[in-house]
Enzyme design. Sequence first.
Site, PDB file in Angstrom:
ATOM      1  CB  THR A   1     -67.384 -32.846  -2.828  1.00 42.62           C
ATOM      2  OG1 THR A   1     -67.485 -31.619  -2.131  1.00 42.62           O
ATOM      3  CG2 THR A   1     -68.580 -32.937  -3.746  1.00 42.62           C
TER       4      THR A   1
ATOM      5  NE  ARG B   1     -69.538 -23.620   3.092  1.00 43.09           N
ATOM      6  CZ  ARG B   1     -69.102 -24.591   2.299  1.00 43.09           C
ATOM      7  NH1 ARG B   1     -69.743 -25.736   2.215  1.00 43.09           N
ATOM      8  NH2 ARG B   1     -68.033 -24.423   1.560  1.00 43.09           N
ATOM      9  CB  VAL B   2     -75.327 -23.369   0.645  1.00 43.81           C
ATOM     10  CG1 VAL B   2     -75.366 -24.152  -0.661  1.00 43.81           C
ATOM     11  CG2 VAL B   2     -76.553 -23.708   1.489  1.00 43.81           C
ATOM     12  N   GLY B   3     -72.160 -24.436   0.084  1.00 45.19           N
ATOM     13  CA  GLY B   3     -70.982 -24.266  -0.764  1.00 45.19           C
ATOM     14  C   GLY B   3     -71.335 -24.392  -2.232  1.00 45.19           C
TER      15      GLY B   3
ATOM     16  CB  THR C   1     -63.987 -32.282  -5.273  1.00 46.55           C
ATOM     17  OG1 THR C   1     -63.500 -32.393  -3.928  1.00 46.55           O
ATOM     18  CG2 THR C   1     -62.900 -32.720  -6.221  1.00 46.55           C
ATOM     19  N   GLY C   2     -63.477 -29.518  -3.742  1.00 47.34           N
ATOM     20  CA  GLY C   2     -62.499 -28.568  -3.219  1.00 47.34           C
ATOM     21  C   GLY C   2     -63.152 -27.473  -2.419  1.00 47.34           C
ATOM     22  CE1 TYR C   3     -62.890 -22.223   1.668  1.00 45.17           C
ATOM     23  CE2 TYR C   3     -61.679 -20.803   0.166  1.00 45.17           C
ATOM     24  CZ  TYR C   3     -62.403 -20.982   1.329  1.00 45.17           C
ATOM     25  OH  TYR C   3     -62.639 -19.912   2.148  1.00 45.17           O
ATOM     26  N   GLY C   4     -65.247 -24.742  -1.588  1.00 44.19           N
ATOM     27  CA  GLY C   4     -66.474 -24.240  -2.207  1.00 44.19           C
ATOM     28  C   GLY C   4     -66.501 -22.735  -2.398  1.00 44.19           C
TER      29      GLY C   4
HETATM   30  N1  GLY Z   1     -66.898 -28.467  -2.149  1.00 44.12           N
HETATM   31  C1  GLY Z   1     -67.751 -28.711  -1.070  1.00 44.12           C
HETATM   32  C2  GLY Z   1     -68.059 -27.533  -0.272  1.00 44.12           C
HETATM   33  O1  GLY Z   1     -67.272 -26.592  -0.208  1.00 44.12           O
HETATM   34  O2  GLY Z   1     -69.117 -27.511   0.344  1.00 44.12           O
END
Ligand code: GLY
Length: 288
Positions: free
Chosen positions: A157, A185-187, A208-211
């Site tokens: 991101t 899919r939306v994060g 930023t990272g694991y949505g």
């Molecule tokens: N942080 C970006 C996503 O998981 O979409």
Amino acid sequence: MRPAIIVHGGAWSIPDDAVEDHIKGCREAAIRGYECLKSGSAIDAVEEAVKYMEDDPTFDAGYGSFLNSEGEVELDALIVDGRSLRFGAVAGVKRIRNPILLARAVMERTEHQMFIGEGAEKLAVRFGMNLCDNSELVHPRELERWRKGGNKDIFSTVGAVAMDSDGNLAAAVSTGGTPMKLPGRVGDTPLIGCGAYADNSLGAAASTGYGEAIMRVILAKKAVDLMENKPSPLAVKEALLIMKERTGGLGGLIAIDSRGEIGFYHTTSRMAFAYVKDGEIRAAASII
Ligand code: GLY
């Protein structure tokens, strides 16, 4: 207040051969954003910095984003104004080169805050923005990654947080999401409080990272809330450690608190970032 800006180019295991480009891109984005702060507002600065990184194919935003499982680019973006708490967000857009510009238009030119998919693209046309073909957003490097089956453990991101000379705060983020994500899919990125948050009275942060983990702890808002009692460097660290402990998820944060102090931290192996404050520039791909 003294103006300041910090940007990130994603927190993940950035490969050694991509580190230099990440540092260079973050540095240039921070400098461009800082130039805006000389005459413009914090909102102008974060928009400019994120737009620069959307156009730089190094990053997972705009052109060069990771591809979904069907080989398409699907983009999300969010911009937040710490003066009014207003924000603009777009999700799942496929034909917009610079989603951050559309997110700002949503914030400033509609009475709404978030648009998705085709509705967002129709709005862009109404605002005079050109639509592109999805294939124009696909970088050969990402096509190659997709053909090899992607790598689901990458999560990137881009983001920016700024304070202008009036003490106003703003934050912005933009992403192509995770590689091989399922269509639709939306994060965290376009969700207020998850991807970014800004409140002049406390601070501003961009994630930023694991949505999927970031959404569960509403990471950016958590970091900003912690700034009520601690400076941003401690707040971002605590928020990320809470996320790790409660969800096992990893990520990174950049922030500026209401006193103008810059903070950054990541629990991933690397995070690319750069900041400019008092004319001093620092750019790095920080490693834990
Ligand atoms: N942080 C970006 C996503 O998981 O979409």
